[in-house]
Design a protein around this motif. Sequence first.
Motif, PDB file in Angstrom:
ATOM      1  N   GLU A 197     -34.773  10.142  23.130  1.00  0.00           N
ATOM      2  CA  GLU A 197     -33.775  10.738  24.008  1.00  0.00           C
ATOM      3  C   GLU A 197     -32.368  10.598  23.426  1.00  0.00           C
ATOM      4  O   GLU A 197     -31.560  11.526  23.491  1.00  0.00           O
ATOM      5  CB  GLU A 197     -33.841  10.096  25.393  1.00  0.00           C
ATOM      6  CG  GLU A 197     -35.073  10.510  26.179  1.00  0.00           C
ATOM      7  CD  GLU A 197     -35.255   9.690  27.441  1.00  0.00           C
ATOM      8  OE1 GLU A 197     -34.371   8.866  27.741  1.00  0.00           O
ATOM      9  OE2 GLU A 197     -36.283   9.868  28.101  1.00  0.00           O
ATOM     10  N   ARG A 198     -32.088   9.440  22.835  1.00  0.00           N
ATOM     11  CA  ARG A 198     -30.774   9.260  22.201  1.00  0.00           C
ATOM     12  C   ARG A 198     -30.583  10.246  21.056  1.00  0.00           C
ATOM     13  O   ARG A 198     -29.495  10.797  20.878  1.00  0.00           O
ATOM     14  CB  ARG A 198     -30.633   7.820  21.688  1.00  0.00           C
ATOM     15  CG  ARG A 198     -30.423   6.789  22.780  1.00  0.00           C
ATOM     16  CD  ARG A 198     -29.951   5.470  22.196  1.00  0.00           C
ATOM     17  NE  ARG A 198     -30.950   4.885  21.305  1.00  0.00           N
ATOM     18  CZ  ARG A 198     -31.910   4.061  21.690  1.00  0.00           C
ATOM     19  NH1 ARG A 198     -32.026   3.743  22.984  1.00  0.00           N
ATOM     20  NH2 ARG A 198     -32.756   3.545  20.818  1.00  0.00           N
ATOM     21  N   ALA A 199     -31.650  10.483  20.295  1.00  0.00           N
ATOM     22  CA  ALA A 199     -31.563  11.421  19.171  1.00  0.00           C
ATOM     23  C   ALA A 199     -31.296  12.839  19.669  1.00  0.00           C
ATOM     24  O   ALA A 199     -30.477  13.574  19.099  1.00  0.00           O
ATOM     25  CB  ALA A 199     -32.846  11.379  18.353  1.00  0.00           C
ATOM     26  N   PHE A 200     -31.960  13.235  20.758  1.00  0.00           N
ATOM     27  CA  PHE A 200     -31.745  14.571  21.294  1.00  0.00           C
ATOM     28  C   PHE A 200     -30.355  14.696  21.901  1.00  0.00           C
ATOM     29  O   PHE A 200     -29.675  15.708  21.736  1.00  0.00           O
ATOM     30  CB  PHE A 200     -32.816  14.882  22.345  1.00  0.00           C
ATOM     31  CG  PHE A 200     -33.990  15.635  21.795  1.00  0.00           C
ATOM     32  CD1 PHE A 200     -34.061  17.014  21.870  1.00  0.00           C
ATOM     33  CD2 PHE A 200     -35.037  14.952  21.191  1.00  0.00           C
ATOM     34  CE1 PHE A 200     -35.138  17.709  21.359  1.00  0.00           C
ATOM     35  CE2 PHE A 200     -36.130  15.625  20.688  1.00  0.00           C
ATOM     36  CZ  PHE A 200     -36.177  17.006  20.762  1.00  0.00           C
ATOM     37  N   VAL A 201     -29.945  13.686  22.621  1.00  0.00           N
ATOM     38  CA  VAL A 201     -28.622  13.736  23.256  1.00  0.00           C
ATOM     39  C   VAL A 201     -27.530  13.807  22.203  1.00  0.00           C
ATOM     40  O   VAL A 201     -26.573  14.579  22.307  1.00  0.00           O
ATOM     41  CB  VAL A 201     -28.419  12.526  24.185  1.00  0.00           C
ATOM     42  CG1 VAL A 201     -26.954  12.418  24.604  1.00  0.00           C
ATOM     43  CG2 VAL A 201     -29.335  12.613  25.391  1.00  0.00           C
ATOM     44  N   ALA A 202     -27.669  13.014  21.144  1.00  0.00           N
ATOM     45  CA  ALA A 202     -26.672  13.026  20.075  1.00  0.00           C
ATOM     46  C   ALA A 202     -26.602  14.389  19.413  1.00  0.00           C
ATOM     47  O   ALA A 202     -25.516  14.911  19.114  1.00  0.00           O
ATOM     48  CB  ALA A 202     -27.001  11.947  19.050  1.00  0.00           C
ATOM     49  N   ARG A 203     -27.754  14.985  19.185  1.00  0.00           N
ATOM     50  CA  ARG A 203     -27.784  16.300  18.538  1.00  0.00           C
ATOM     51  C   ARG A 203     -27.201  17.367  19.465  1.00  0.00           C
ATOM     52  O   ARG A 203     -26.460  18.242  19.038  1.00  0.00           O
ATOM     53  CB  ARG A 203     -29.221  16.655  18.168  1.00  0.00           C
ATOM     54  CG  ARG A 203     -29.385  17.973  17.416  1.00  0.00           C
ATOM     55  CD  ARG A 203     -28.659  17.944  16.081  1.00  0.00           C
ATOM     56  NE  ARG A 203     -28.874  19.170  15.347  1.00  0.00           N
ATOM     57  CZ  ARG A 203     -29.784  19.308  14.388  1.00  0.00           C
ATOM     58  NH1 ARG A 203     -30.554  18.280  14.041  1.00  0.00           N
ATOM     59  NH2 ARG A 203     -29.930  20.456  13.757  1.00  0.00           N
ATOM     60  N   ALA A 204     -27.547  17.257  20.768  1.00  0.00           N
ATOM     61  CA  ALA A 204     -27.048  18.250  21.723  1.00  0.00           C
ATOM     62  C   ALA A 204     -25.539  18.160  21.900  1.00  0.00           C
ATOM     63  O   ALA A 204     -24.875  19.151  22.216  1.00  0.00           O
ATOM     64  CB  ALA A 204     -27.737  18.048  23.082  1.00  0.00           C
ATOM     65  N   ALA A 205     -24.974  16.971  21.667  1.00  0.00           N
ATOM     66  CA  ALA A 205     -23.543  16.770  21.841  1.00  0.00           C
ATOM     67  C   ALA A 205     -22.730  17.250  20.652  1.00  0.00           C
ATOM     68  O   ALA A 205     -21.490  17.340  20.720  1.00  0.00           O
ATOM     69  CB  ALA A 205     -23.244  15.305  22.114  1.00  0.00           C
ATOM     70  N   GLU A 206     -23.381  17.556  19.536  1.00  0.00           N
ATOM     71  CA  GLU A 206     -22.664  17.972  18.331  1.00  0.00           C
ATOM     72  C   GLU A 206     -22.029  19.333  18.501  1.00  0.00           C
ATOM     73  O   GLU A 206     -22.557  20.185  19.200  1.00  0.00           O
ATOM     74  CB  GLU A 206     -23.643  18.000  17.138  1.00  0.00           C
ATOM     75  CG  GLU A 206     -24.120  16.596  16.727  1.00  0.00           C
ATOM     76  CD  GLU A 206     -25.112  16.662  15.586  1.00  0.00           C
ATOM     77  OE1 GLU A 206     -25.441  17.793  15.144  1.00  0.00           O
ATOM     78  OE2 GLU A 206     -25.565  15.609  15.133  1.00  0.00           O
TER      79      GLU A 206
END
Length: 206
Positions: A197-206
């Motif tokens: 989830e952290r990986a997806f959230v970080a990518r989505a925030a880019e």
Amino acid sequence: MNLFDRFFRRQPPISDRAALADFIDAQSAFLVQKGIYEYSRARAGHYAKVLFAEEGFAKSVEHSRWQAYPLGLAMVGEMVEGVLRPHAGDRRRAMLDELTAMVLSVLDRYPVPPSIGEDAWLVARDELARRIELTAGHAPKRVMDIPEPLAETYFALMPIHEKLRGRDFATTRNYLRVSLCNIHDELISRIDRPALERAFVARAAE
């Protein structure tokens, strides 16, 4: 490494986007190939070894499994979306976009199969993207219900003449249901949800 050899390898815990992409790839390939091989062997009976040794049939199997691979990606992709969605919160749209891009990137790992052709492969790619996008319009399905819209299309790809298939559609549909449930169970057992989830959230925030 050949696409359909990937599922024989043990994969590490699923804790990042790369591991999830590898899981989707391997399980999609496994899902469609296993069904094609097992059904063909069952229909051929005692002549299975002879049939699989024939060059013409081998080419038909190769054509069938590449045609079916995008269907496998659609089913496994929707299953993964159903696992991730309850934890997406207000980032659901961004996570769906990321998942769609990931599934398409998995398909794009492979060159256009010569037996399919570029035009048909691009059509299959567009249809795959559309199917993942459609998941946003309804509540997550039960895993066993995910194959329903694609089961007939998958059955029609079997490299056995339609006159010899008999009344086997229900068996093939049940195979897809049970197999996808098993894939879901494996995902649940291997997923490191907080890290993913952290990986997806970080990518989505880019």
